[in-house]
Design an enzyme around this catalytic site. Structure first.
Site, PDB file in Angstrom:
ATOM      1  N   HIS A  33       0.833  -1.201   0.000  1.00 34.87           N
ATOM      2  CA  HIS A  33       0.000   0.000   0.000  1.00 34.87           C
ATOM      3  C   HIS A  33       0.873   1.258   0.000  1.00 34.87           C
ATOM      4  O   HIS A  33       1.516   1.567   0.993  1.00 34.87           O
ATOM      5  CB  HIS A  33      -0.898  -0.026   1.242  1.00 34.87           C
ATOM      6  CG  HIS A  33      -1.830   1.117   1.355  1.00 34.87           C
ATOM      7  ND1 HIS A  33      -1.735   2.057   2.366  1.00 34.87           N
ATOM      8  CD2 HIS A  33      -2.889   1.486   0.602  1.00 34.87           C
ATOM      9  CE1 HIS A  33      -2.705   2.941   2.235  1.00 34.87           C
ATOM     10  NE2 HIS A  33      -3.421   2.625   1.174  1.00 34.87           N
ATOM     11  N   HIS A  75      -0.981  10.121  -3.353  1.00 36.09           N
ATOM     12  CA  HIS A  75      -2.277   9.656  -2.880  1.00 36.09           C
ATOM     13  C   HIS A  75      -3.363  10.714  -2.998  1.00 36.09           C
ATOM     14  O   HIS A  75      -4.502  10.413  -3.322  1.00 36.09           O
ATOM     15  CB  HIS A  75      -2.192   9.194  -1.424  1.00 36.09           C
ATOM     16  CG  HIS A  75      -3.511   8.750  -0.883  1.00 36.09           C
ATOM     17  ND1 HIS A  75      -4.348   9.595  -0.158  1.00 36.09           N
ATOM     18  CD2 HIS A  75      -4.164   7.574  -0.976  1.00 36.09           C
ATOM     19  CE1 HIS A  75      -5.448   8.949   0.158  1.00 36.09           C
ATOM     20  NE2 HIS A  75      -5.368   7.711  -0.320  1.00 36.09           N
TER      21      HIS A  75
END
Length: 341
Positions: A33, A75
């Site tokens: 992640h 992100h």
């Protein structure tokens, strides 16, 4: 994991087969992640290289677009949480106080220094996870998607492994309001690097179902490609229609997998003595969909009360709930766990 043990793992994975284990664990995926984001600032090249060395099967990329139409790995659609943009470009925020990537050129973004994710709720910059990489230390930069793909593909060549990529089309509706077709640009880049079929090691993910349909019905046919597509899900009303047999069957027309928030599988307040697992995994599998929940963290306070520790949580999701893979900030610990099963 102690440094010595981690070194053994890093060298050992270079000689492993493409899967992390055998038998029941052979098809269980480890998805890094934002890279090895528990150890290095998220989405930096250093975090991606570390995740690769730790044995992740896939490395994730959140993709956003600059003012001059360059694809970068970040992100957020804004810059202030993970960079020093406010220091370097004072006065460039919009009316809401945020500094949007689409308002900056790649050359400007190259000037920014990347830091561990921060919160400003207290009025000061505080790390979200206090035990992670210290703020404002060393030197990290934002990288482009092409640079990251070339890193992964280069390592695949030099190590003989076949690690995949897992890009997310980040806020595509927002990008469209800014006159930018992020999905098309992403797919065109993937095609240029040889990702053209479901056999290639790539999953393309998005939270927006309407965008998923555009990718499936319009963009992929126009480009002559057919990649694995994943519908991300949050625990809110926007996704409720997908959580029954009829909705999941409809979703399966466009997706190859789902990426739910992990509490949609095992509720956050589940009791360890009477663990409740929802039917989401079974429903997805009945429709031929893979299930890759997010996000598994071992930081203090991040392991739910129903699990004794991080590894116990992994065991519940991989083998009790039956997920096919999961997103984690700690790829080394998940790889190590699967190797021990």
């Amino acid at each position: 994991m102690a440094f010595a043990n981690r070194s053994v793992l890093i060298y050992g994975v270079l000689f492993m087969a493409l899967t992390v284990s055998h038998g029941a664990t052979a098809q269980k995926l480890v998805i890094a992640h934002r890279g090895a984001s528990a150890y290095l600032p998220e989405h930096t090249m250093e975090a991606k290289a570390m995740a690769y060395a730790m044995g992740a099967d896939y490395v994730e990329q959140d993709v956003v677009m600059t003012r001059d139409n360059q694809l970068i790995v970040l992100h957020d659609i804004t810059l202030e949480r993970t960079t020093d943009v406010a220091r370097q470009f004072p006065g460039r925020a919009r009316a809401d106080g945020s500094y949007y990537v689409v308002d900056f050129t790649l050359a400007e973004i190259r000037q920014l220094k990347v830091n561990e994710g921060v919160s400003t709720r207290s009025g000061e910059r505080q790390p979200v996870y206090s035990q992670r990489f210290p703020l404002d230390k060393s030197a990290f930069r934002i990288n482009t998607l092409s640079e990251e793909i070339e890193l992964v593909q280069g390592l695949n060549r030099s190590t003989g492994k076949d690690v995949g990529i897992y890009p997310e089309v980040k806020s595509p509706a927002f990008h469209r309001t800014e006159g930018k077709d992020l999905s098309r640009a992403l797919l065109e880049m993937l095609k240029s690097y040889g990702y053209v079929s479901k056999q290639d090691k790539v999953f393309v993910q998005t939270f927006e179902f309407e965008e998923l349909k555009i990718i499936h019905d319009e963009l992929q046919p126009a480009l002559g490609i057919e990649l694995n597509l994943v519908q991300l899900m949050g625990d809110d009303e926007a996704y409720e229609w997908m959580l029954n047999a009829q909705g999941m069957t409809e979703l399966a027309r466009y997706a190859d997998g789902i990426g739910p928030e992990k509490a949609m599988i095992i509720p956050q307040d589940a009791a360890s003595t009477d663990l409740s697992v929802t039917n989401l995994v079974a429903l997805a599998h009945a429709n031929g969909l893979k299930v890759h929940p997010y996000t598994f963290r071992a930081d203090p306070g991040q392991v739910p009360g129903y699990a004794a520790d991080f590894e116990s949580m992994l065991r519940l999701f991989y083998f009790e709930a039956g997920v096919d893979g999961l997103f984690t900030d700690f790829p080394d610990r998940v790889v190590n766990f699967l190797q021990g099963e």
